[in-house]
Design an enzyme around this catalytic site. Structure first.
Site, PDB file in Angstrom:
ATOM      1  N   ASP A   1      -7.126  18.189 -16.167  1.00 60.29           N
ATOM      2  CA  ASP A   1      -7.362  16.825 -16.635  1.00 60.29           C
ATOM      3  C   ASP A   1      -6.876  16.761 -18.078  1.00 60.29           C
ATOM      4  OD1 ASP A   1      -8.367  14.440 -17.644  1.00 60.29           O
ATOM      5  OD2 ASP A   1     -10.210  14.534 -16.459  1.00 60.29           O
TER       6      ASP A   1
ATOM      7  N   LYS B   1      -7.581   5.315 -20.419  1.00 63.64           N
ATOM      8  CA  LYS B   1      -7.753   5.766 -21.791  1.00 63.64           C
ATOM      9  C   LYS B   1      -6.441   5.629 -22.576  1.00 63.64           C
ATOM     10  CE  LYS B   1     -11.847   7.037 -20.217  1.00 63.64           C
ATOM     11  NZ  LYS B   1     -11.830   6.954 -18.759  1.00 63.64           N
TER      12      LYS B   1
ATOM     13  N   ARG C   1       0.840  -1.200   0.000  1.00 60.41           N
ATOM     14  CA  ARG C   1       0.000   0.000   0.000  1.00 60.41           C
ATOM     15  C   ARG C   1       0.873   1.247   0.000  1.00 60.41           C
ATOM     16  NH1 ARG C   1      -1.520   2.688   4.404  1.00 60.41           N
ATOM     17  NH2 ARG C   1      -1.493   0.868   5.759  1.00 60.41           N
TER      18      ARG C   1
ATOM     19  N   TYR D   1     -16.241  16.435 -17.518  1.00 55.32           N
ATOM     20  CA  TYR D   1     -16.736  15.064 -17.487  1.00 55.32           C
ATOM     21  C   TYR D   1     -17.785  14.972 -16.386  1.00 55.32           C
ATOM     22  CZ  TYR D   1     -16.746  10.152 -16.043  1.00 55.32           C
ATOM     23  OH  TYR D   1     -17.126   8.895 -15.656  1.00 55.32           O
TER      24      TYR D   1
END
Length: 417
Positions: free
Chosen positions: A192, A217, A66, A119
């Site tokens: 973004d 993406k 982690r 978005y």
């Protein structure tokens, strides 16, 4: 490590950066980073004077996955290098990356200025989490004009959040101008950059403080991994993001997805060149078609911000949107007739995808909000893949034929019994 001074070209960084042997690891000769699935790591001894903050993955310091993992560390190094940043972080999704940035940058009572054309998932996060639950004031503005951003900034503004080009209308904002506005307000400026990837656009070079990606993406590029990334040059922001990622939120990209992302970036330059070439050809074909009312693609001279796109980007990307003539039933016939373009959400994979935002990705927005953003019932978003462009155009012809045939069928009176 300061990746801004890295002597290698983008194409070289995308293939090899971050995958050299880590000090302290056995020299096995792997030319790609192994998938380190271990959740915990053996320590050479007990150092009572070392804290977790002293751990340095670049020196082979690993304790618990982690906190850091060798495969994830490799991809984080590469992501930072590709964006020209000092610090890179890989998350389980793009949404998680954006959430962590915002959580690191705001407190209750702070103010955020954001593009109104975001978005839908990011907009809902700002409205339903940060505004409604964390008591952060959020103003959405038409950021195609930087003056609207400047007018919205107040003494309480701590974050300016932009997305360019936007999803799905392909609107753009002037990153350099807005960076100056945010700097004058002493606010952090995040962008973004998912649609362009670091291959075509580098917001940090234009003055942004942080860049986020849905690595699902273009960075991954094969529609087989969900992930997110955040890159920054701001040391104080990086320290807070690292704390939240490892302790406060505990969100990180898995070793296997990190491996897939490393693999995906190796072909990013070649893929982006092909995506852009195909998208331009498709955009030009659509712009000349009688059944298309408008095409939204920055590479077209008809795009109202074509000059800005040419100035701040080195390419125009592989996503476009277009408005079909007729109504939603016409759009339905068109989409369902396609065979090469797969009807599906998401974008940026090697295969071509198509969707209807009003009924899919942006359906959660109220109708009046969608209409204000220019998202009509016949607006189609296409992620143009790397297939042969002639096959893609032939497929679009198939969709238009279905529109015409369906309209003719509806206009023909039923025969009498």
């Amino acid at each position: 490590m300061d990746n801004r001074d890295n002597p290698h070209h983008f194409e070289t960084l995308s293939v090899t950066h971050g995958e050299r042997a880590t000090p302290g690891e056995p020299m096995t000769g792997d030319v790609v980073s192994p998938i380190h699935l271990a959740s915990t790591y053996a320590l050479p001894g007990l150092d009572t004077e070392m804290s977790l903050e002293d751990l340095d993955p670049s020196k082979g310091d690993f304790v618990y996955s982690r906190l850091s993992n060798p495969t994830r560390h490799a991809v984080e190094q590469r992501l930072a290098a590709l964006e020209g940043g000092d610090h890179g972080y890989a998350f389980s999704s793009g949404t998680a990356a954006i959430f962590t940035f915002l959580l690191a940058a705001v407190e209750p009572g702070d103010h955020v200025v954001a593009f109104d054309d975001l978005y839908a998932g990011t907009r809902r996060m700002l409205e339903d989490v940060f505004a409604s639950r964390l008591h952060v004031d959020v103003d959405f503005v038409d950021a195609t004009d930087a003056e609207n951003v400047a007018a919205a900034v107040t003494d309480a503004t701590t974050v300016v959040w932009m997305e360019t080009p936007t999803n799905p209308t392909m609107n753009m904002c002037d990153i350099g101008a807005i960076a100056d506005i945010a700097d004058d307000a002493d606010a952090l400026f995040g962008v973004d950059n998912t649609f362009m990837s670091p291959y075509f656009q580098n917001p940090l070079e234009l003055g942004a403080d942080a860049v986020a990606h849905s690595t699902t993406k273009y960075l991954n590029g094969h529609s087989d991994s969900v992930g997110g990334a955040l890159v920054t040059n701001d040391d104080a922001l990086a320290e807070e993001v690292e704390f939240l990622q490892t302790v406060g939120v505990g969100d990180m990209l898995s070793p296997f997805d990190s491996y897939l992302l490393l693999r995906g970036t190796k072909t990013l330059p070649m893929r982006m060149d092909r995506h852009e070439a195909n998208a331009m050809a498709v955009a030009e074909y659509l712009e000349a078609h009688d059944l298309v009312d408008a095409v939204h693609y920055p590479g077209l001279e008809s795009h109202p911000q074509h000059d800005l796109a040419t100035e701040q980007m080195s390419g125009y990307g592989g996503v476009l949107s277009f408005e079909l003539a007729g109504g939603i039933e016409d759009a339905k016939r068109f989409l369902e007739a396609l065979e090469e373009f797969t009807l599906a959400v998401s974008l940026g994979g090697v295969e071509s995808l198509v969707e209807l935002p009003a009924g899919m990705t942006h359906e959660p927005l109220a109708v009046d909000e969608r209409e204000a953003l220019g998202i009509t019932d016949t607006l189609v978003r296409a992620s143009v893949g790397v297939e042969h462009v002639d096959d893609l155009v032939a497929d679009l012809d198939r969709g238009f034929d279905a529109m015409v045939d369906g309209a003719e069928f509806e206009a023909t009176p039923a025969a009498d019994d």
